[in-house]
Design a protein around this motif. Structure first.
Motif, PDB file in Angstrom:
ATOM      1  N   THR A 141       3.828   2.307   5.576  1.00 35.68           N
ATOM      2  CA  THR A 141       3.092   1.538   4.592  1.00 35.68           C
ATOM      3  C   THR A 141       2.810   0.164   5.183  1.00 35.68           C
ATOM      4  O   THR A 141       3.472  -0.268   6.136  1.00 35.68           O
ATOM      5  CB  THR A 141       3.861   1.367   3.257  1.00 35.68           C
ATOM      6  OG1 THR A 141       5.118   0.716   3.516  1.00 35.68           O
ATOM      7  CG2 THR A 141       4.122   2.708   2.611  1.00 35.68           C
ATOM      8  N   LEU A 171      -8.429   2.950   1.461  1.00 37.35           N
ATOM      9  CA  LEU A 171      -8.993   1.619   1.709  1.00 37.35           C
ATOM     10  C   LEU A 171      -9.834   1.590   2.983  1.00 37.35           C
ATOM     11  O   LEU A 171     -10.485   0.590   3.272  1.00 37.35           O
ATOM     12  CB  LEU A 171      -7.873   0.583   1.819  1.00 37.35           C
ATOM     13  CG  LEU A 171      -7.105   0.285   0.524  1.00 37.35           C
ATOM     14  CD1 LEU A 171      -5.884  -0.562   0.837  1.00 37.35           C
ATOM     15  CD2 LEU A 171      -7.997  -0.393  -0.503  1.00 37.35           C
ATOM     16  N   THR A 209       0.857  -1.184   0.000  1.00 37.08           N
ATOM     17  CA  THR A 209       0.000   0.000   0.000  1.00 37.08           C
ATOM     18  C   THR A 209       0.893   1.235   0.000  1.00 37.08           C
ATOM     19  O   THR A 209       2.057   1.178   0.404  1.00 37.08           O
ATOM     20  CB  THR A 209      -0.909   0.040   1.242  1.00 37.08           C
ATOM     21  OG1 THR A 209      -0.075   0.025   2.424  1.00 37.08           O
ATOM     22  CG2 THR A 209      -1.860  -1.143   1.270  1.00 37.08           C
ATOM     23  N   ARG A 212      -0.320   1.138  -6.351  1.00 33.99           N
ATOM     24  CA  ARG A 212      -0.884   0.387  -5.232  1.00 33.99           C
ATOM     25  C   ARG A 212      -1.846   1.295  -4.470  1.00 33.99           C
ATOM     26  O   ARG A 212      -1.690   2.514  -4.461  1.00 33.99           O
ATOM     27  CB  ARG A 212       0.215  -0.113  -4.288  1.00 33.99           C
ATOM     28  CG  ARG A 212       1.190  -1.105  -4.920  1.00 33.99           C
ATOM     29  CD  ARG A 212       0.528  -2.406  -5.294  1.00 33.99           C
ATOM     30  NE  ARG A 212       1.463  -3.377  -5.868  1.00 33.99           N
ATOM     31  CZ  ARG A 212       1.736  -3.499  -7.164  1.00 33.99           C
ATOM     32  NH1 ARG A 212       1.145  -2.691  -8.045  1.00 33.99           N
ATOM     33  NH2 ARG A 212       2.584  -4.415  -7.597  1.00 33.99           N
ATOM     34  N   PRO A 213      -2.837   0.735  -3.797  1.00 36.42           N
ATOM     35  CA  PRO A 213      -3.864   1.553  -3.153  1.00 36.42           C
ATOM     36  C   PRO A 213      -3.344   2.381  -1.978  1.00 36.42           C
ATOM     37  O   PRO A 213      -2.428   1.973  -1.271  1.00 36.42           O
ATOM     38  CB  PRO A 213      -4.892   0.516  -2.686  1.00 36.42           C
ATOM     39  CG  PRO A 213      -4.108  -0.751  -2.538  1.00 36.42           C
ATOM     40  CD  PRO A 213      -3.078  -0.713  -3.623  1.00 36.42           C
ATOM     41  N   CYS A 214      -3.964   3.523  -1.814  1.00 30.40           N
ATOM     42  CA  CYS A 214      -3.664   4.414  -0.689  1.00 30.40           C
ATOM     43  C   CYS A 214      -4.235   3.822   0.596  1.00 30.40           C
ATOM     44  O   CYS A 214      -5.375   3.340   0.622  1.00 30.40           O
ATOM     45  CB  CYS A 214      -4.288   5.777  -0.974  1.00 30.40           C
ATOM     46  SG  CYS A 214      -4.418   6.874   0.443  1.00 30.40           S
ATOM     47  N   ILE A 215      -3.453   3.856   1.662  1.00 33.40           N
ATOM     48  CA  ILE A 215      -3.869   3.278   2.941  1.00 33.40           C
ATOM     49  C   ILE A 215      -5.203   3.852   3.409  1.00 33.40           C
ATOM     50  O   ILE A 215      -6.148   3.123   3.713  1.00 33.40           O
ATOM     51  CB  ILE A 215      -2.788   3.518   4.018  1.00 33.40           C
ATOM     52  CG1 ILE A 215      -1.563   2.647   3.735  1.00 33.40           C
ATOM     53  CG2 ILE A 215      -3.330   3.210   5.415  1.00 33.40           C
ATOM     54  CD1 ILE A 215      -0.420   2.874   4.694  1.00 33.40           C
TER      55      ILE A 215
END
Length: 218
Positions: free
Chosen positions: A213, A184, A146, A178-181
């Motif tokens: 991360t 999500l 992430t 990759r997705p942002c913390i």
């Protein structure tokens, strides 16, 4: 396949090489997820619309179900030299939209912004990807990293801005986004508190913010 505890030394050595302060192996069930978290993405974050943020990533409900299928995660604390003054920290988003009337303050903001983007592009994001790759080689086939905020792969040459394709086109770096913390739904503050390592309090005053991360493992 060895358990993450047995492979911890490999992760720790690689993380140090890539620029991390430390790593910690945690149970995936200790990651706190709340639907309301993304309100801070939709309202008040100028990264909203980046292709690693809502609405281009799984919803919080979808991610919660996915997270339940993981057993472990690596919490990575990345090194940083980016000191935030109280003035810039309190007005970071504001000054990106409406420049400060004080030229010195606005220049301080610009310098801080460039440092944030550069550290993410040159250290945090590539480091996260490399740790994810290491996990794959160790047999964790669904490992996923992430990012701590909006993606910065497409930052310009001086790291003053990011040319994300957003909703206007296809991602320029589809294999390494990759997705942002926060996007999500992850509450990093509550997660850290649960782990006995409280997050820094805002506003900060001449402080280096922690850069975390998470890399999901299974």
């Amino acid at each position: 396949m060895k358990t993450p505890e047995e492979n911890y030394g490999y992760f720790e050595e690689k993380a140090e090489e890539l620029g991390a302060n430390s790593i910690r192996l945690i149970a995936a069930e200790d990651i706190i997820v709340e639907n309301r978290t993304i309100l801070k993405c939709i309202f008040g974050c100028n990264g909203y619309g980046s292709l690693v943020c809502p609405p281009f990533i799984p919803t919080v409900d979808e991610f919660s179900k996915m997270l339940a299928e993981y057993e472990w995660a690596l919490l990575v604390d990345w090194k940083s030299e980016n000191v935030f003054s109280r003035e810039v920290g309190e007005n970071f988003i504001k000054y990106s939209v409406t420049p400060s009337e004080d030229d010195d303050t606005q220049q301080e903001f610009v310098d801080t912004l460039k440092s944030v983007i550069r550290e993410r592009k040159e250290t945090i994001q590539p480091g996260t990807i490399e740790l994810e790759k290491l996990a794959w080689t160790l047999g964790y086939n669904t490992a996923l990293g992430t990012f701590p905020g909006m993606c910065t792969w497409c930052a310009n040459s001086d790291c003053s801005d990011v040319a994300c394709a957003g909703s206007d086109g296809s991602c320029h770096q589809p294999t390494i986004r990759r997705p942002c913390i926060m996007g999500l739904g992850i509450r990093m503050d509550k997660t850290l508190e649960k782990l006995g390592m409280p997050m820094q309090k805002f506003p900060m005053d001449d402080t280096i913010p922690s850069q975390y991360t998470l890399i999901l493992l299974d």
